[in-house]
Write an enzyme that holds these catalytic residues in place. Structure first.
Site, PDB file in Angstrom:
ATOM      1  N   ALA A  74       0.830  -1.200   0.000  1.00  0.00           N
ATOM      2  CA  ALA A  74       0.000   0.000   0.000  1.00  0.00           C
ATOM      3  C   ALA A  74       0.868   1.254   0.000  1.00  0.00           C
ATOM      4  O   ALA A  74       0.591   2.226  -0.712  1.00  0.00           O
ATOM      5  CB  ALA A  74      -0.933  -0.009   1.204  1.00  0.00           C
ATOM      6  N   ARG A  75       1.932   1.228   0.797  1.00  0.00           N
ATOM      7  CA  ARG A  75       2.850   2.362   0.821  1.00  0.00           C
ATOM      8  C   ARG A  75       3.498   2.572  -0.549  1.00  0.00           C
ATOM      9  O   ARG A  75       3.617   3.712  -1.028  1.00  0.00           O
ATOM     10  CB  ARG A  75       3.917   2.144   1.891  1.00  0.00           C
ATOM     11  CG  ARG A  75       5.088   3.123   1.831  1.00  0.00           C
ATOM     12  CD  ARG A  75       6.010   2.955   3.013  1.00  0.00           C
ATOM     13  NE  ARG A  75       5.343   3.457   4.222  1.00  0.00           N
ATOM     14  CZ  ARG A  75       5.333   4.741   4.549  1.00  0.00           C
ATOM     15  NH1 ARG A  75       5.940   5.636   3.783  1.00  0.00           N
ATOM     16  NH2 ARG A  75       4.715   5.135   5.637  1.00  0.00           N
ATOM     17  N   ARG A  76       3.907   1.486  -1.197  1.00  0.00           N
ATOM     18  CA  ARG A  76       4.518   1.603  -2.531  1.00  0.00           C
ATOM     19  C   ARG A  76       3.533   2.180  -3.531  1.00  0.00           C
ATOM     20  O   ARG A  76       3.904   2.988  -4.400  1.00  0.00           O
ATOM     21  CB  ARG A  76       5.022   0.237  -2.998  1.00  0.00           C
ATOM     22  CG  ARG A  76       6.265  -0.244  -2.277  1.00  0.00           C
ATOM     23  CD  ARG A  76       6.737  -1.570  -2.841  1.00  0.00           C
ATOM     24  NE  ARG A  76       7.041  -1.476  -4.254  1.00  0.00           N
ATOM     25  CZ  ARG A  76       7.203  -2.524  -5.058  1.00  0.00           C
ATOM     26  NH1 ARG A  76       7.098  -3.742  -4.572  1.00  0.00           N
ATOM     27  NH2 ARG A  76       7.475  -2.359  -6.327  1.00  0.00           N
ATOM     28  N   LYS A 119      -2.081  -8.630  -6.877  1.00  0.00           N
ATOM     29  CA  LYS A 119      -1.985 -10.042  -7.235  1.00  0.00           C
ATOM     30  C   LYS A 119      -1.843 -10.908  -5.990  1.00  0.00           C
ATOM     31  O   LYS A 119      -1.291 -10.440  -4.987  1.00  0.00           O
ATOM     32  CB  LYS A 119      -0.835 -10.279  -8.223  1.00  0.00           C
ATOM     33  CG  LYS A 119       0.545  -9.846  -7.709  1.00  0.00           C
ATOM     34  CD  LYS A 119       1.193 -10.895  -6.818  1.00  0.00           C
ATOM     35  CE  LYS A 119       2.429 -10.415  -6.148  1.00  0.00           C
ATOM     36  NZ  LYS A 119       2.894 -11.338  -5.070  1.00  0.00           N
ATOM     37  N   ASP A 130       2.003 -16.196  -3.756  1.00  0.00           N
ATOM     38  CA  ASP A 130       2.755 -14.983  -3.444  1.00  0.00           C
ATOM     39  C   ASP A 130       3.840 -14.671  -4.471  1.00  0.00           C
ATOM     40  O   ASP A 130       4.085 -13.504  -4.781  1.00  0.00           O
ATOM     41  CB  ASP A 130       3.402 -15.110  -2.059  1.00  0.00           C
ATOM     42  CG  ASP A 130       2.438 -14.731  -0.949  1.00  0.00           C
ATOM     43  OD1 ASP A 130       1.229 -14.656  -1.222  1.00  0.00           O
ATOM     44  OD2 ASP A 130       2.886 -14.515   0.188  1.00  0.00           O
TER      45      ASP A 130
END
Length: 332
Positions: free
Chosen positions: A25-27, A104, A184
């Protein structure tokens, strides 16, 4: 596919909301600074403090709950939560009339993804899985280079990455949150396979499950419409993250980390060598976000670079691999 109501002003600022306040989220929030005419307007997370911190740093409102986020006047929602929650958040946002860019894997299995896509069609809203590689300048430059100076049809894709040392309490190792190497990490490699080789026809998988019940390493051989792939992904070994594309007239190495691509080497059978070097800015997520904003303004419901068909093919590969490993999550 064009059905959603377009924003007639090509410079209209797209107002973004975000669910989740972790590292990705920060990215995403950092990357918005590199996207023209887009801004972060609202954030919600199950833990209030991280959402408030992101709002203070990047702007926007920290909402009291998810319903308030949906009603905050945003145009689009970026889903940055653990993957077992993706489908529920996406369907709720689409039904609320929002466009959805979902981290993703878009969902944990194909039936979930089909429900999300049904919701997008019914709502006539744009939905895209946030699979970043095809939007990077290097990847696009490589596509253009191979169109002008081909290596022939790509018949083999080889790619993989394995990252050890994941903390025991990390979501990647959580059975409850549908973690594991396949969803992942492997979902990136599955994208590369279907992007160059088409839909999967057969998937053979070897691997192992770890102490928490999720897969910690998997090796896949897959047969596709136009060739074969050799893929691996892991959470307990250290493995190089480059990629190889092979054709009759040459081969391509996308240097590590291939999913954040900036360099590629093309070696032709006649001895020619071409080096591509295309740095990226803004952390990389900004390219998929800018593309998504363009699609919203054009009234599109599906990306031509990351269409629904690719997401369906990728998750079908992951489903088949998990069946081979005997890995089923709650509710499946």
């Amino acid at each position: 596919m064009r059905s959603a109501t377009p924003h007639n002003d090509p410079q209209r600022v797209i107002q973004w909301g975000m669910v989740g306040a972790g590292r990705i989220a920060r990215r995403f929030a950092q990357g918005l600074a590199y996207v023209p005419d887009a801004q972060l307007s609202a954030i919600w997370s199950r833990r209030a403090e991280p959402a408030q911190a992101l709002a203070a740093e990047f702007g926007g409102e920290a909402c009291a709950d998810f319903e308030a986020l949906l009603a905050s006047g945003i145009d689009a929602l970026y889903i940055a939560t653990v993957q077992d929650s993706h489908a529920d958040y996406a369907i709720a946002a689409l039904q609320a009339g929002l466009h959805v860019l979902c981290e993703k894997p878009a969902t944990i299995n194909r039936p979930q993804l089909e429900r999300v896509l049904d919701a997008a069609r019914t709502a006539e809203r744009l939905f895209m899985e946030a699979m970043k590689p095809p939007f990077y300048p290097l990847y696009r430059k490589l596509r253009a280079h191979l169109s002008a100076e081909p290596i022939g049809d790509v018949g083999l894709v080889r790619a993989g990455c394995s990252v050890p040392g994941v903390p025991h309490d990390h979501p990647s190792l959580s059975f409850e949150h549908a973690g594991g190497a396949l969803l992942d990490i492997g979902i990136y490699e599955m994208f590369l396979a279907v992007d160059w080789l088409g839909a999967p026809r057969e998937v053979q998988t070897l691997g192992r499950l770890g102490e928490t019940g999720v897969d910690t390493f998997a090796s896949l051989n897959s047969l596709h419409e136009r060739g074969m792939a050799q893929l691996f992904c892991g959470l307990d070994l250290h493995g190089k993250g480059d990629a190889l594309l092979m054709g009759k007239a040459g081969h391509v190495t996308i240097h590590e980390p291939w999913w954040n691509p900036s360099r590629a080497t093309i070696r032709y059978a006649d001895g020619r060598v071409a080096e591509l070097d295309e740095p990226f800015e803004g952390g990389g997520l900004n390219y998929e976000t800018a593309h998504f904003c363009e699609l919203i303004r054009a009234g599109e419901m599906e990306s031509p670079l990351m269409p629904h068909s690719k997401s369906l093919q990728m998750i079908a590969m992951a489903d088949a691999a998990r069946v081979a490993l005997g890995l089923r999550f709650a509710g499946e």
